[in-house]
Design an enzyme around this catalytic site. Structure first.
Site, PDB file in Angstrom:
ATOM      1  N   LYS A   4      12.902  -3.448  -8.462  1.00  0.00           N
ATOM      2  CA  LYS A   4      12.887  -2.695  -7.204  1.00  0.00           C
ATOM      3  C   LYS A   4      14.160  -1.863  -7.149  1.00  0.00           C
ATOM      4  CE  LYS A   4      10.934  -4.844  -3.082  1.00  0.00           C
ATOM      5  NZ  LYS A   4      11.311  -5.651  -1.927  1.00  0.00           N
TER       6      LYS A   4
HETATM    7  C1  E4P Z   1       9.287  -5.420   0.959  1.00  0.00           C
HETATM    8  O1  E4P Z   1       9.256  -5.295  -0.247  1.00  0.00           O
HETATM    9  C2  E4P Z   1      10.478  -5.927   1.671  1.00  0.00           C
HETATM   10  O2  E4P Z   1      10.939  -7.065   0.970  1.00  0.00           O
HETATM   11  C3  E4P Z   1      10.235  -6.376   3.083  1.00  0.00           C
HETATM   12  O3  E4P Z   1       8.882  -6.264   3.413  1.00  0.00           O
HETATM   13  C4  E4P Z   1      11.170  -5.819   4.096  1.00  0.00           C
HETATM   14  O4  E4P Z   1      10.795  -6.309   5.360  1.00  0.00           O
HETATM   15  P1  E4P Z   1      11.726  -6.348   6.645  1.00  0.00           P
HETATM   16  O5  E4P Z   1      11.677  -5.014   7.294  1.00  0.00           O
HETATM   17  O6  E4P Z   1      11.113  -7.399   7.538  1.00  0.00           O
HETATM   18  O7  E4P Z   1      13.111  -6.718   6.181  1.00  0.00           O
END
Ligand code: E4P
Length: 216
Positions: free
Chosen positions: A84
């Site tokens: 990522k």
């Molecule tokens: C996605 O890949 C992220 O890990 C995650 O959904 C972020 O979510 P949040 O906005 O609740 O931190």
């Protein structure tokens, strides 16, 4: 539509895998930091081992060279590792270089159609749209997902759209209807999806009748 679990917690991931409903997993540095007392590398390697599908592991830097170093390390931890990288110019450069090396990428924290288009053009395997965070800014996240899906379809883009940042159950349905390829959902909402008071009431009613019959 595929469902990933958005978690770095081994117990949650194992539990959801035992239900047979998870196609993959996404982690991020915030989720990993919540695994207090656990060694990051050992924890992620275990997740990669048990998940029969892609597992996203996020770089912890905005510097391109550092991103590339982390990416190569994560990619060596498992065949199903997806790196990522943050949306932005450095992230896009990283995607291009990593693609040439055969390393899969997920461009994270996309908040607009334009960002998702750039992620796809750079060659990302996944582009993550953050549903709730888009809504936090006053934009309509469903429309952002729908428009991204439409543009990707019109241009035969192969990048998969992951919708993350799910904070309500309704958002799972809305993003699914908007055409998201993958929803990454925290454990608590996956558990909640299995529940309905009318289901409990119906099962209790059937068992009550069955138990009365057996007692006679
Ligand atoms: C996605 O890949 C992220 O890990 C995650 O959904 C972020 O979510 P949040 O906005 O609740 O931190």
């Amino acid at each position: 539509m595929q469902i990933f679990i958005d978690s770095a917690n081994l117990e949650e991931i194992k539990e959801v895998l035992s239900w047979g409903i998870a196609d993959g997993c996404t982690t991020n540095p915030k989720l990993a930091s919540q695994e207090k007392g656990k060694d990051f590398e050992a924890n992620i390697k275990e997740i990669l081992k048990i998940v029969n599908g892609p597992v996203s592991i996020e770089v912890t830097t905005n510097d391109l060279n550092e991103m590339l170093k982390e990416a190569e390390k994560y990619a060596s931890w498992g065949k199903n590792a997806v790196v990522k990288v943050p949306m932005g110019i450095a992230g896009l450069k990283a995607v291009k270089i990593l693609k040439e090396k055969g390393i899969k990428t997920n461009v994270t924290a996309c908040m607009s159609v334009g960002q998702a288009i750039l992620a796809a053009k750079a060659g990302a395997d996944y582009a993550s749209l953050f549903y709730s965070r888009i809504g936090d800014m006053g934009y309509n996240p469903t429309k952002v997902v729908e428009d991204t899906v439409k543009i990707f379809e019109l241009s035969n883009v192969r990048t998969k759209i992951i919708v993350g940042s799910i904070r309500h159950l309704m958002q799972v349905i809305d993003s699914g209807l908007a055409g998201a390829h993958i929803l990454t959902v925290p454990y608590q909402f996956l558990a909640l999806m299995s529940k309905n008071p009318k289901t409990d009431e119906s099962i209790a009613e059937f068992l009550e009748h069955w138990n009365g019959y057996k007692e006679k």
